[in-house]
Design an enzyme around this catalytic site. Structure first.
Site, PDB file in Angstrom:
ATOM      1  N   ASP A  89       3.850  -2.914  11.321  1.00 58.56           N
ATOM      2  CA  ASP A  89       2.351  -2.661  11.147  1.00 58.56           C
ATOM      3  C   ASP A  89       1.666  -2.452  12.374  1.00 58.56           C
ATOM      4  O   ASP A  89       0.717  -1.473  12.612  1.00 58.56           O
ATOM      5  CB  ASP A  89       1.863  -3.445  10.115  1.00 58.56           C
ATOM      6  CG  ASP A  89       1.924  -5.189  10.475  1.00 58.56           C
ATOM      7  OD1 ASP A  89       2.720  -5.424  11.297  1.00 58.56           O
ATOM      8  OD2 ASP A  89       1.081  -5.680   9.639  1.00 58.56           O
TER       9      ASP A  89
ATOM     10  N   SER B  35       6.239  -4.956   7.585  1.00 64.26           N
ATOM     11  CA  SER B  35       5.334  -5.689   8.669  1.00 64.26           C
ATOM     12  C   SER B  35       6.043  -7.293   8.604  1.00 64.26           C
ATOM     13  O   SER B  35       5.569  -8.281   8.504  1.00 64.26           O
ATOM     14  CB  SER B  35       4.190  -5.979   8.067  1.00 64.26           C
ATOM     15  OG  SER B  35       3.838  -4.892   7.932  1.00 64.26           O
TER      16      SER B  35
ATOM     17  N   ARG C  34       0.974  -1.083   0.032  1.00 67.97           N
ATOM     18  CA  ARG C  34      -0.168  -0.025  -0.052  1.00 67.97           C
ATOM     19  C   ARG C  34       0.843   1.331  -0.110  1.00 67.97           C
ATOM     20  O   ARG C  34       1.849   1.396   0.670  1.00 67.97           O
ATOM     21  CB  ARG C  34      -0.775   0.162   1.294  1.00 67.97           C
ATOM     22  CG  ARG C  34      -2.224  -0.684   1.002  1.00 67.97           C
ATOM     23  CD  ARG C  34      -2.976  -0.829   2.256  1.00 67.97           C
ATOM     24  NE  ARG C  34      -2.651  -2.116   3.257  1.00 67.97           N
ATOM     25  CZ  ARG C  34      -2.873  -2.436   4.208  1.00 67.97           C
ATOM     26  NH1 ARG C  34      -3.751  -1.720   4.699  1.00 67.97           N
ATOM     27  NH2 ARG C  34      -2.343  -3.527   4.705  1.00 67.97           N
TER      28      ARG C  34
HETATM   29  C1  BGC Z   1       5.383 -10.583  11.029  1.00 68.90           C
HETATM   30  C2  BGC Z   1       5.027  -9.287  11.758  1.00 68.90           C
HETATM   31  C3  BGC Z   1       3.850  -8.611  11.333  1.00 68.90           C
HETATM   32  C4  BGC Z   1       2.410  -9.555  11.193  1.00 68.90           C
HETATM   33  C5  BGC Z   1       1.356  -9.034  10.686  1.00 68.90           C
HETATM   34  C6  BGC Z   1       4.051 -11.374  10.995  1.00 68.90           C
HETATM   35  O1  BGC Z   1       4.313 -12.600   9.948  1.00 68.90           O
HETATM   36  O2  BGC Z   1       6.138 -11.400  11.667  1.00 68.90           O
HETATM   37  O3  BGC Z   1       5.919  -8.484  11.893  1.00 68.90           O
HETATM   38  O4  BGC Z   1       3.450  -7.653  12.313  1.00 68.90           O
HETATM   39  O5  BGC Z   1       3.113 -10.687  10.372  1.00 68.90           O
HETATM   40  O6  BGC Z   1       1.431  -8.342   9.451  1.00 68.90           O
END
Ligand code: BGC
Length: 508
Positions: free
Chosen positions: A228, A175, A107
């Site tokens: 995120d 993320s 995004r």
């Molecule tokens: C990641 C996190 C992330 C989450 C949601 C997980 O697989 O390790 O860093 O915040 O996914 O996106």
């Protein structure tokens, strides 16, 4: 009647008895097969059960693991990562851009902040990340992102936009688990959610993006690198000061919360102006023997890209739920013929996505038309009777209910750790946050498609939080949906970070 007539009558009687016996035999066999399926589904349901007693054990385990992860590096499967975010934004002004990389979609956001807790407007563009890029090289990956940002800036503004963004601060939501060294730098610890760009691991994520921006002629400055969940907490807190934690339940899952800096024992020299610090828990990797693990979860893990990793995530998040259902149906199809001839599609990993599974689960037509359609179009399973479609819905329900209730237990675990569950936390007998009948309002910001778009999931989750907390405490805990929160939050953090210009958090 002559002898012949009698003979014929007797033969007919014998034949119809034989036919009746064959039919009865078939009925008995088919009933047996049906009961075998019903029993298999009941066994699955029992193995995946989450009665409130078990959820409370998960709550306690989560709080204990949080302590362990804060006490020492590697002390727990929960990484409890420092984010270097000590002050959450509340009154920033101006136009900011943000990028969000993390799941199925990528995004780009442009957001106008009006100070005083107001967001004047925001544009969002979503782009699917091509599968091939998820396993490419870091250069290819970041070039794709930088180009998309450049095109977005050109599209959402007039021709002079590119020169206007010169020197502008950018928020970057990434993320995945990152070991941050400041609010605007950090190295990738490992990939999750099916990404595997090997040359990125242990590299500085911001440096990679910054280089790609220069290659595309974009003179912008990555002012904040955020997970995120942290972006979601930032925007949640911006809109409601009582927000203390955030949870993401999308392709992957995670949570973060505001912790006291002195509770981060593994980092004794942590100085923060506010005395607090947002901790990225990386709860997708949480594990406890109290989690109701089934043989399907074990198979899914063994066949995954990251065996023995992200155990909680594999029972909860959007990347995996559809695949757990597919595995159950596959086993039922092997053991009985209720789904007709064994479809080869059933052995294809991830063929049944979680959105399709949710659509079957939420099919409220009397003859479960949507279920029949998805079975046919996605799994090549045709003409199954209504009772078999109902079995399908039941399996979706078991998988979703378990996931939602485990998230609820995780949330209450965080509240327990910070003394907002009304019990006084795990380290003291003192009732924190609940003094003489005065419990503090506690808000948890929630983002991610499973919560925002899957009504039954959301209902199960809300219901379980209330069930675990009980009637007295439950009403004080509010879960608030934050659509696009992670990206908007990253832009806000970029804004507050550029305004402060110096790091307010240091590790001595
Ligand atoms: C990641 C996190 C992330 C989450 C949601 C997980 O697989 O390790 O860093 O915040 O996914 O996106």
């Amino acid at each position: 009647m002559g002898k012949l007539g009698l003979g014929i009558a007797a033969a007919c009687a014998v034949a119809s008895c034989a036919v009746a016996a064959v039919m009865a035999g078939r009925r008995v066999r088919s009933r047996r097969r049906w009961w075998k399926v019903v029993t298999a589904v009941q066994e699955f349901e029992a193995a995946a059960a989450t009665p409130v007693g078990r959820l409370r054990q998960v709550v306690d385990a989560m709080a204990v693991e949080m302590h362990a992860g804060l006490a020492s590096e590697g002390g727990s499967k929960l990484k409890m990562l420092l984010t270097f975010v000590d002050n959450l934004p509340d009154g920033e002004n101006g136009i900011y851009y943000a990028l969000h990389v993390g799941g199925t979609n990528f995004r780009i956001l442009k957001i106008q902040l009006g100070g005083q807790r107001s967001i004047l407007g925001h544009d969002v563009e979503r782009k699917p990340i091509p599968q091939s890029l998820m396993t490419s090289t870091s250069e290819e990956f970041f070039d794709f992102i930088a180009l998309a940002l450049k095109e977005f800036i050109e599209r959402t503004g007039n021709n002079s936009q590119l020169s206007q963004v010169r020197g502008k601060d950018l928020g970057f939501t990434f993320s995945f688990p990152v070991k941050q060294t400041s609010v605007s730098s950090g190295t990738l610890i490992k990939w999750t959610k099916g990404f595997a760009i090997e040359d990125m691991v242990e590299k500085d994520v911001v440096e990679c993006l910054q280089k790609a921006l220069s290659r595309r002629g974009l003179d912008m400055n990555v002012a904040a690198l955020v997970n995120d969940s942290v972006g979601t907490l930032a925007v949640g807190h911006f809109l409601d000061k009582d927000t203390v934690a955030a949870v993401v339940i999308g392709t992957g899952t995670n949570a973060c919360y505001l912790e006291r800096a002195d509770a981060v024992i593994k980092c004794q020299g942590l100085l923060s102006t506010s005395g607090g610090m947002v901790i990225n828990m990386e709860w997708g990797n949480f594990w406890s023997s109290h989690l109701p693990r089934t043989s399907y979860d074990i198979d899914l893990d063994v066949e995954s890209q990251n065996p023995n990793d992200q155990g909680f995530e594999k029972m909860i998040s959007g990347m995996y739920l559809g695949d757990i259902v597919r595995r159950v149906i596959h086993r039922l199809s092997i053991e009985s013929d209720i789904f007709g001839p064994l479809s080869s599609k059933l052995s294809t990993r991830f063929v049944l996505s979680t959105p399709l599974m949710a659509a079957m689960h939420e099919d409220d037509s009397p003859d479960l038309r949507e279920v029949a359609k998805i079975l046919e179009e996605t799994l090549d399973i045709r003409d199954v009777p209504l009772k078999v479609r109902k079995i399908m819905v039941k399996v979706c329900d078991v998988v979703t209910r378990r996931a939602a209730r485990l998230v609820a237990a995780g949330i209450v675990g965080i509240l327990k750790k910070i003394g907002r569950d009304g019990t006084g936390g795990i380290s003291s007998g003192r009732i924190k946050g609940y003094k003489s009948g005065k419990m503090r309002r506690t808000v948890v910001a929630v983002e991610g498609g499973l919560y925002t778009s899957y009504t039954i999931f959301r209902e199960y989750l809300n219901e379980a939080v209330a069930e675990i907390l009980g009637e007295e405490i439950g009403p004080y805990v509010i879960l608030k949906t934050m659509e696009d929160g992670s990206g908007i939050g990253a832009a806000m953090l970029a804004a507050s970070n550029s305004a402060r210009s110096v790091d307010t958090v240091q590790v001595l």
